[in-house]
Design a protein around this motif. Structure first.
Motif, PDB file in Angstrom:
ATOM      1  N   VAL A 160      14.417  26.897  75.211  1.00  0.00           N
ATOM      2  CA  VAL A 160      15.535  26.919  74.259  1.00  0.00           C
ATOM      3  C   VAL A 160      16.827  26.680  75.017  1.00  0.00           C
ATOM      4  O   VAL A 160      17.057  27.262  76.077  1.00  0.00           O
ATOM      5  N   VAL A 161      17.660  25.815  74.479  1.00  0.00           N
ATOM      6  CA  VAL A 161      18.996  25.612  75.014  1.00  0.00           C
ATOM      7  C   VAL A 161      19.981  26.203  74.016  1.00  0.00           C
ATOM      8  O   VAL A 161      19.818  26.057  72.798  1.00  0.00           O
ATOM      9  N   ALA A 162      20.973  26.920  74.519  1.00  0.00           N
ATOM     10  CA  ALA A 162      21.888  27.668  73.651  1.00  0.00           C
ATOM     11  C   ALA A 162      23.328  27.436  74.085  1.00  0.00           C
ATOM     12  O   ALA A 162      23.606  27.186  75.263  1.00  0.00           O
ATOM     13  N   VAL A 163      24.210  27.524  73.108  1.00  0.00           N
ATOM     14  CA  VAL A 163      25.655  27.475  73.345  1.00  0.00           C
ATOM     15  C   VAL A 163      26.234  28.807  72.862  1.00  0.00           C
ATOM     16  O   VAL A 163      26.066  29.157  71.688  1.00  0.00           O
ATOM     17  N   ILE A 164      26.866  29.550  73.760  1.00  0.00           N
ATOM     18  CA  ILE A 164      27.395  30.873  73.443  1.00  0.00           C
ATOM     19  C   ILE A 164      28.914  30.796  73.466  1.00  0.00           C
ATOM     20  O   ILE A 164      29.504  30.282  74.422  1.00  0.00           O
ATOM     21  N   ARG A 165      29.522  31.327  72.415  1.00  0.00           N
ATOM     22  CA  ARG A 165      30.979  31.241  72.261  1.00  0.00           C
ATOM     23  C   ARG A 165      31.544  32.625  71.959  1.00  0.00           C
ATOM     24  O   ARG A 165      30.957  33.385  71.191  1.00  0.00           O
ATOM     25  N   ASP A 166      32.682  32.929  72.559  1.00  0.00           N
ATOM     26  CA  ASP A 166      33.378  34.195  72.295  1.00  0.00           C
ATOM     27  C   ASP A 166      34.098  34.086  70.947  1.00  0.00           C
ATOM     28  O   ASP A 166      34.993  33.258  70.764  1.00  0.00           O
ATOM     29  N   VAL A 167      33.666  34.920  69.980  1.00  0.00           N
ATOM     30  CA  VAL A 167      34.256  34.880  68.629  1.00  0.00           C
ATOM     31  C   VAL A 167      34.918  36.215  68.298  1.00  0.00           C
ATOM     32  O   VAL A 167      35.013  36.591  67.135  1.00  0.00           O
ATOM     33  N   THR A 168      35.361  36.927  69.344  1.00  0.00           N
ATOM     34  CA  THR A 168      35.978  38.229  69.112  1.00  0.00           C
ATOM     35  C   THR A 168      37.226  38.108  68.244  1.00  0.00           C
ATOM     36  O   THR A 168      37.423  38.894  67.311  1.00  0.00           O
ATOM     37  N   ASP A 169      38.066  37.118  68.541  1.00  0.00           N
ATOM     38  CA  ASP A 169      39.291  36.943  67.746  1.00  0.00           C
ATOM     39  C   ASP A 169      38.957  36.667  66.288  1.00  0.00           C
ATOM     40  O   ASP A 169      39.617  37.183  65.379  1.00  0.00           O
ATOM     41  N   ARG A 170      37.940  35.852  66.067  1.00  0.00           N
ATOM     42  CA  ARG A 170      37.561  35.550  64.683  1.00  0.00           C
ATOM     43  C   ARG A 170      37.040  36.791  63.964  1.00  0.00           C
ATOM     44  O   ARG A 170      37.360  37.025  62.795  1.00  0.00           O
ATOM     45  N   LYS A 171      36.252  37.602  64.680  1.00  0.00           N
ATOM     46  CA  LYS A 171      35.740  38.826  64.062  1.00  0.00           C
ATOM     47  C   LYS A 171      36.875  39.787  63.756  1.00  0.00           C
ATOM     48  O   LYS A 171      36.853  40.469  62.724  1.00  0.00           O
ATOM     49  N   VAL A 172      37.861  39.846  64.658  1.00  0.00           N
ATOM     50  CA  VAL A 172      39.020  40.715  64.405  1.00  0.00           C
ATOM     51  C   VAL A 172      39.755  40.245  63.157  1.00  0.00           C
ATOM     52  O   VAL A 172      40.173  41.055  62.310  1.00  0.00           O
ATOM     53  N   GLN A 173      39.906  38.932  63.013  1.00  0.00           N
ATOM     54  CA  GLN A 173      40.567  38.398  61.824  1.00  0.00           C
ATOM     55  C   GLN A 173      39.756  38.685  60.576  1.00  0.00           C
ATOM     56  O   GLN A 173      40.314  39.025  59.519  1.00  0.00           O
ATOM     57  N   GLU A 174      38.432  38.559  60.690  1.00  0.00           N
ATOM     58  CA  GLU A 174      37.581  38.865  59.535  1.00  0.00           C
ATOM     59  C   GLU A 174      37.708  40.328  59.152  1.00  0.00           C
ATOM     60  O   GLU A 174      37.757  40.663  57.957  1.00  0.00           O
TER      61      GLU A 174
END
Length: 602
Positions: free
Chosen positions: A311-325
């Motif tokens: 499996v090849v994966a792309v991991i992204r930091d979405v902390t800011d988006r979760k804070v906005q949500e």
């Protein structure tokens, strides 16, 4: 300019347009055309010298030299069509035809030229095509078998035995085949070197891309173990990428999110692209504590056709988006609470204001019609007292609303001054003692005689005590007990009001102090009130830089603790207290509208 560069430029000018934009394809076309063009031109250039030394050539010799034009035609074919495999097939046919023609005239399978049959599949290996190599191998075997069969049945043309056994010719055939094979070997090595160089260039390009991407690229085995992870992980998680290999990344995933993390990788290994959000621990810098950040991982199988692929994966930091949500969710909840508060406010006010107003209007109409009703002096006095009581109640409701509004807007002014808290506290308890006796509630006061002088607003202090004690009496059933105590803890005065009443549910405790909020569905509207009592207390305590704490259990009672500083110093500029619950705009507009209506009615 060197001769090699000149030759390279000439060859590049002959390349087909399809080979101009790929370095490996360009190298293969160049390696095919260069030896054939140079070899044919060299052989044709040596033909006059051959004539001078040998004299008149035989027919077979003329045919052999004429056949040397074929490589030039093959190069022209590749230059015009770009069909690399087709050119190799034609080259194998041309070489096999030349060998067959010379061998058939010089002794068949024993000819010095048959050694060149070995070169045919070797030359085809440069095509990098199994089909071309298989064809060349089959062609060489067919030629060898055909020469053997023709020699066995004496179908070959008569050849001079001296020519067939001439050691010079045999040596020439072997040496020329060796040189040609060596040329092919060098060509193969050159192509391999070019391939490796291009591979390094591509790897360096992708490595540069991976180093400069903010997203993390990773490759996982079928069980989820990390086999490769890009250096961007060090920036995201604060640890070297080497520590995340194997199960290092899994160990950092939040325990509650590990099932979703493994499920996504498992589904991706079975051929389904998946996306999952999870929390992962990030190491902080020295002196700071580690924290969990939100990451989004999009994973897909490395090989779509395999049943259990990597499996090849792309991991992204979405902390800011979760804070906005979360902020949007809190805003939505706040808007819903504001709407509910407005509805609750209108319902409460319609009851709390209508009841005294109806009494005032009704009894005043009866007094106005005393001649018709024949009211005596005692009845008129009773009605007037009821009107006065209703007016006082209405005034207290309006005052509570106005006080709450002032505290919300930051315009509620307190006037601190030194005062003795014990007499003020006892006075407040005496005021509600009658109400406690009528309700059948035992009111107990435990106030030490040596309470120190407090610097604060005595009016606000009395309002805090009255609201707390009145609330405790109101929500305590007959036969219950309300205890009021005061003590000093450090530099603060601690006031505690406990009761044995109905209590407050755990879900409602966090909303205690919100304007117009009345906790508990089981006892809602069983008691009169606007729901502003504790809100005003909380606001007044906040204006004194104090703290209020509520402890309660349903059916067991409630304890409200208020801590006020003994020496309160007001700030230079009064700002809205952060300890006061904020009315939402819709609620504030409803409050102002109801206040306006109350003033008109009064």
């Amino acid at each position: 300019m060197s001769s090699l560069s000149l030759i390279r430029d000439c060859l590049d000018a002959l390349l087909h347009p399809s080979a101009q934009y790929d370095a490996l394809t360009r190298a293969r076309h160049r390696a095919f055309m260069a030896p054939r063009l140079l070899g044919s031109l060299a052989a044709l250039a040596s033909f006059p010298a051959f004539l001078a030394m040998r004299g008149a050539p035989t027919a077979i010799e003329v045919a052999a030299f004429a056949w040397l034009i074929a490589p030039i035609l093959l190069s022209w074919f590749l230059s015009r069509t770009g069909r690399y495999e087709g050119a190799h097939v034609l080259s194998s046919l041309a070489l096999a035809g030349l060998v067959m023609m010379i061998a058939a005239s010089t002794g068949g399978i024993a000819s010095f030229a048959t050694v060149w049959l070995v070169v045919i599949p070797i030359e085809a290996a440069l095509s990098a095509s199994r089909r071309v190599v298989a064809f060349a191998f089959a062609l060489a075997m067919i030629c060898a078998a055909l020469l053997s069969m023709l020699g066995h049945y004496h179908l070959l043309p008569f050849a001079d035995p001296a020519v067939a056994t001439n050691s010079t010719l045999i040596g020439f055939g072997v040496v020329s085949a060796i040189f040609y094979a060596a040329g092919l070997a060098f060509g193969a090595e050159s192509l391999a070197r070019t391939s490796v160089a291009l591979l390094y260039v591509e790897e360096e390009r992708y490595r540069l891309l991976a180093h400069n991407m903010s997203d993390v690229l990773s490759r996982h085995s079928r069980n989820g173990a990390v086999r490769f992870i890009s250096p961007a992980a060090e920036i995201m998680l604060g640890v070297p990428a080497s520590r995340l290999l194997g199960h290092g990344l899994f160990d950092r995933v939040h325990v509650a999110d590990r099932p979703a993390y493994l499920t996504a990788l498992s589904d991706a290994a079975r051929g389904e692209s998946r996306s999952v959000e999870f929390r992962v621990r990030r190491d902080a810098a020295r002196g700071e504590t580690a924290e969990f950040i939100w990451a989004e991982m999009r994973c897909r199988p490395l090989d779509q056709t395999a049943a259990d692929a990597e499996v090849v994966a792309v991991i992204r930091d979405v902390t800011d988006r979760k804070v906005q949500e979360q902020a949007l969710e809190q805003a939505r909840n706040a808007a819903e609470q504001a709407d509910a508060s407005k509805t609750r406010f209108l319902a409460t006010m319609s009851h709390e204001l209508r009841t005294p107003l109806n009494a005032i209007i009704g009894f005043s109409e009866m007094i106005a019609q005393e001649d018709v009703l024949g009211l005596d002096a005692a009845r008129r006095k009773e009605y007037a007292q009821l009107i006065n009581d209703s007016g006082q109640h209405l005034l207290s409701v309006v005052n509570g609303i106005l006080d709450m509004s002032k505290m919300e807007s930051g315009n509620f002014e307190i006037s601190p001054e030194p005062f003795a808290p014990r007499p003020a506290l006892l006075n407040c308890c005496n005021l509600v003692a009658l109400k406690a006796r009528e309700s059948g509630v035992d009111l107990v006061t435990r106030v030490p005689d040596d309470l120190p002088i407090v610097n604060g607003d005595p009016r606000a202090f009395k309002q805090i005590v009255l609201n707390l004690v009145s609330n405790a009496i109101k929500f305590t059933e007959r036969g219950g007990k309300v205890t009021v105590s005061a003590s000093v803890e450090g530099s603060r005065l601690l006031l505690r009001v406990s009761d044995t009443g109905v209590g407050i549910a755990a879900d409602d405790l966090k909303r205690i102090g919100d304007p117009f909020f009345q906790a508990g569905k089981t006892y809602q509207r069983r008691h009169e009130g606007t729901g502003l009592g504790l809100s005003i207390v909380k606001g007044l305590v906040g204006l004194h830089n104090g703290e209020m704490n509520v402890e309660s259990k349903v059916g067991e009672g409630t304890i409200v603790s208020v801590a006020l500083p003994l020496a309160f110093t007001p700030p230079a500029a009064v700002e809205p207290s952060s300890n006061v619950s904020t009315l939402k705009p819709a609620l504030r507009s409803g409050l102002e509208e109801q206040t306006h209506q109350v003033k008109k009615s009064a």
